[in-house]
Design an enzyme around this catalytic site. Structure first.
Site, PDB file in Angstrom:
ATOM      1  N   THR A  90       6.481  10.596  -7.379  1.00 43.44           N
ATOM      2  CA  THR A  90       7.225  10.155  -6.301  1.00 43.44           C
ATOM      3  C   THR A  90       8.555  10.677  -6.308  1.00 43.44           C
ATOM      4  O   THR A  90       9.111  10.964  -5.135  1.00 43.44           O
ATOM      5  CB  THR A  90       7.347   8.380  -6.125  1.00 43.44           C
ATOM      6  OG1 THR A  90       5.890   7.947  -6.431  1.00 43.44           O
ATOM      7  CG2 THR A  90       7.803   8.073  -4.788  1.00 43.44           C
ATOM      8  N   THR A  91       9.230  10.373  -7.335  1.00 45.08           N
ATOM      9  CA  THR A  91      10.698  10.946  -7.326  1.00 45.08           C
ATOM     10  C   THR A  91      10.837  12.342  -7.148  1.00 45.08           C
ATOM     11  O   THR A  91      11.821  13.094  -6.769  1.00 45.08           O
ATOM     12  CB  THR A  91      11.112  10.713  -8.839  1.00 45.08           C
ATOM     13  OG1 THR A  91      11.067   9.473  -9.135  1.00 45.08           O
ATOM     14  CG2 THR A  91      12.940  11.091  -8.804  1.00 45.08           C
ATOM     15  N   TYR A 115      -2.532   1.830  -1.104  1.00 46.00           N
ATOM     16  CA  TYR A 115      -2.781   1.452   0.547  1.00 46.00           C
ATOM     17  C   TYR A 115      -4.247   0.926   0.843  1.00 46.00           C
ATOM     18  O   TYR A 115      -4.459  -0.016   1.335  1.00 46.00           O
ATOM     19  CB  TYR A 115      -2.661   2.925   1.225  1.00 46.00           C
ATOM     20  CG  TYR A 115      -2.810   2.596   2.587  1.00 46.00           C
ATOM     21  CD1 TYR A 115      -1.902   1.707   3.480  1.00 46.00           C
ATOM     22  CD2 TYR A 115      -3.758   2.882   3.347  1.00 46.00           C
ATOM     23  CE1 TYR A 115      -1.868   1.524   4.761  1.00 46.00           C
ATOM     24  CE2 TYR A 115      -3.894   2.410   4.829  1.00 46.00           C
ATOM     25  CZ  TYR A 115      -2.984   1.561   5.506  1.00 46.00           C
ATOM     26  OH  TYR A 115      -2.988   1.468   6.892  1.00 46.00           O
ATOM     27  N   TYR A 142      -0.414   5.362 -14.009  1.00 49.46           N
ATOM     28  CA  TYR A 142       0.907   4.885 -13.589  1.00 49.46           C
ATOM     29  C   TYR A 142       0.659   3.536 -12.552  1.00 49.46           C
ATOM     30  O   TYR A 142       0.042   3.417 -11.710  1.00 49.46           O
ATOM     31  CB  TYR A 142       1.490   5.895 -12.592  1.00 49.46           C
ATOM     32  CG  TYR A 142       2.918   5.751 -12.167  1.00 49.46           C
ATOM     33  CD1 TYR A 142       3.603   4.745 -12.380  1.00 49.46           C
ATOM     34  CD2 TYR A 142       3.315   6.303 -10.905  1.00 49.46           C
ATOM     35  CE1 TYR A 142       4.748   4.376 -11.905  1.00 49.46           C
ATOM     36  CE2 TYR A 142       4.468   6.454 -10.368  1.00 49.46           C
ATOM     37  CZ  TYR A 142       5.471   5.233 -10.868  1.00 49.46           C
ATOM     38  OH  TYR A 142       6.389   5.012 -10.306  1.00 49.46           O
ATOM     39  N   ARG A 150       4.536  -0.223  -4.964  1.00 49.82           N
ATOM     40  CA  ARG A 150       4.405   0.859  -4.146  1.00 49.82           C
ATOM     41  C   ARG A 150       2.881   0.847  -3.709  1.00 49.82           C
ATOM     42  O   ARG A 150       2.518   1.422  -2.730  1.00 49.82           O
ATOM     43  CB  ARG A 150       4.753   2.220  -4.915  1.00 49.82           C
ATOM     44  CG  ARG A 150       6.153   2.320  -4.781  1.00 49.82           C
ATOM     45  CD  ARG A 150       6.586   3.746  -5.234  1.00 49.82           C
ATOM     46  NE  ARG A 150       8.068   3.914  -5.433  1.00 49.82           N
ATOM     47  CZ  ARG A 150       8.842   4.555  -4.443  1.00 49.82           C
ATOM     48  NH1 ARG A 150       8.071   4.640  -3.218  1.00 49.82           N
ATOM     49  NH2 ARG A 150      10.050   4.765  -4.756  1.00 49.82           N
ATOM     50  N   LYS A 168       2.626   4.468 -17.763  1.00 47.77           N
ATOM     51  CA  LYS A 168       3.913   4.378 -17.145  1.00 47.77           C
ATOM     52  C   LYS A 168       3.988   2.891 -16.251  1.00 47.77           C
ATOM     53  O   LYS A 168       3.236   2.703 -15.339  1.00 47.77           O
ATOM     54  CB  LYS A 168       4.216   5.500 -16.312  1.00 47.77           C
ATOM     55  CG  LYS A 168       5.635   5.098 -15.359  1.00 47.77           C
ATOM     56  CD  LYS A 168       5.710   6.308 -14.594  1.00 47.77           C
ATOM     57  CE  LYS A 168       7.012   6.031 -13.891  1.00 47.77           C
ATOM     58  NZ  LYS A 168       7.452   6.970 -12.716  1.00 47.77           N
ATOM     59  N   ILE A 199       9.587   7.235 -18.483  1.00 50.55           N
ATOM     60  CA  ILE A 199       9.651   8.146 -17.430  1.00 50.55           C
ATOM     61  C   ILE A 199      10.518   7.659 -16.309  1.00 50.55           C
ATOM     62  O   ILE A 199      10.404   6.763 -15.531  1.00 50.55           O
ATOM     63  CB  ILE A 199       8.265   8.316 -16.790  1.00 50.55           C
ATOM     64  CG1 ILE A 199       7.370   8.656 -17.983  1.00 50.55           C
ATOM     65  CG2 ILE A 199       8.497   9.179 -15.559  1.00 50.55           C
ATOM     66  CD1 ILE A 199       5.908   9.139 -17.650  1.00 50.55           C
TER      67      ILE A 199
END
Length: 291
Positions: free
Chosen positions: A44-45, A107, A133, A138, A161, A203
């Protein structure tokens, strides 16, 4: 396998919004020089939500090529579409990534059984270690320690993560997944405490702008010197906070721009930092001794 400070690498963009390839090359070399223990591109980053598939794959390929085996590369390969995740993961394996970061599907809110099926499908289609992750803030789905324990029985499900912010998860996952399961923090502000519970690294978003300090803090934890790690965390904490006042990607790109590392351009729907947050980031950079 994977431990220490692993920057969740930004994708530098030019003012016109296109990828700044020379800046990406400089960043990879700089992180290696600064002591980062690995790189995690196109999470995402790395603006994976707004990169095209072709751009996503090109960034992974470039980072693997530039790193040239000097440090591990864990490629972002997540999607809420299992077929799409498999495609991204297979490409990362083909170009030489050392591992895969696969986010819980966002989602569409799968059940725990759906999560097991998703990760099993990606695992069976690839040949590299997979880091789960888990970021319910999110993805709006939380993988339980019990589900993670089930997946940890697969030979290439190597670790997690964890961005839940729940430090007790480390201990719970040591029970369900075993003590060799690689637990990496996905939240800079609690990374010190995460390691004290049994984690082995982070991370990190902040490591994009303060890689040496983050690597030193992680190294102190790994050798059991938590007093030194806390001293370094005290230097970093205002930066952890300021970067995430607005979306962390935007905050860290602004901080990086202040150090001349890359531009602060982001893609819509993200927008540049407000003036008040810029001042907070500037103060935090000064507190950390970076400016």
């Amino acid at each position: 396998m994977f431990q220490g400070s692993l920057p969740a690498l930004v994708t530098p963009l030019r003012e016109d919004g296109e990828i700044d390839w020379p800046a990406l090359e400089r960043l990879v070399d700089w992180h290696i020089d600064q002591g980062s223990n690995g790189l995690v591109p196109v999470g995402t980053t790395g603006e994976s939500p707004t990169l095209t598939h072709a751009e996503h794959e090109a960034v992974v390929e470039a980072v693997v090529r530039i790193a040239a085996g000097r440090i591990p590369v864990i490629a972002g390969a997540g999607s809420n579409n299992t077929r799409e995740a498999i495609g991204l993961a297979q490409h990362a394996c083909k170009v030489g990534a050392d591992g895969l970061l696969v986010v819980t599907p966002y989602y569409n809110k799968p059940t725990q059984e759906g999560l097991i099926a998703h990760y099993t499908a990606v695992h069976d289609a690839t040949d590299k270690p997979i880091i789960i992750y888990n970021i319910p803030g999110r993805s709006v789905v939380d993988m339980t320690p019990e589900t993670m324990g089930t997946l940890a029985r697969l030979p290439r499900i190597a670790g997690v993560k964890d961005a839940t912010g729940k430090l007790e998860r480390v201990c719970c996952q040591r029970i369900t997944c075993g003590t060799d399961f690689v637990q990496l923090s996905g939240e800079d502000a609690t990374a010190h405490g995460f390691n004290a519970q049994g984690g082995v690294g982070c991370i990190s978003v902040t490591a994009n702008v303060a890689p040496q300090l983050c690597a030193q803090m992680q190294a102190a934890c790994l050798r059991g010197d938590y007093a030194e790690a806390l001293r370094l965390q005290d230097r970093l904490m205002p930066l952890h906070i300021a970067i995430f006042i607005e979306p962390g990607l935007v905050g860290v790109k602004y901080a990086m721009s202040r150090l001349g590392l890359c531009g602060e351009t982001v893609r819509l729907p993200l927008v540049p930092l407000t003036a008040g947050t810029r001042a907070r980031v500037d103060a935090a950079l000064a507190h950390a001794g970076l400016v």
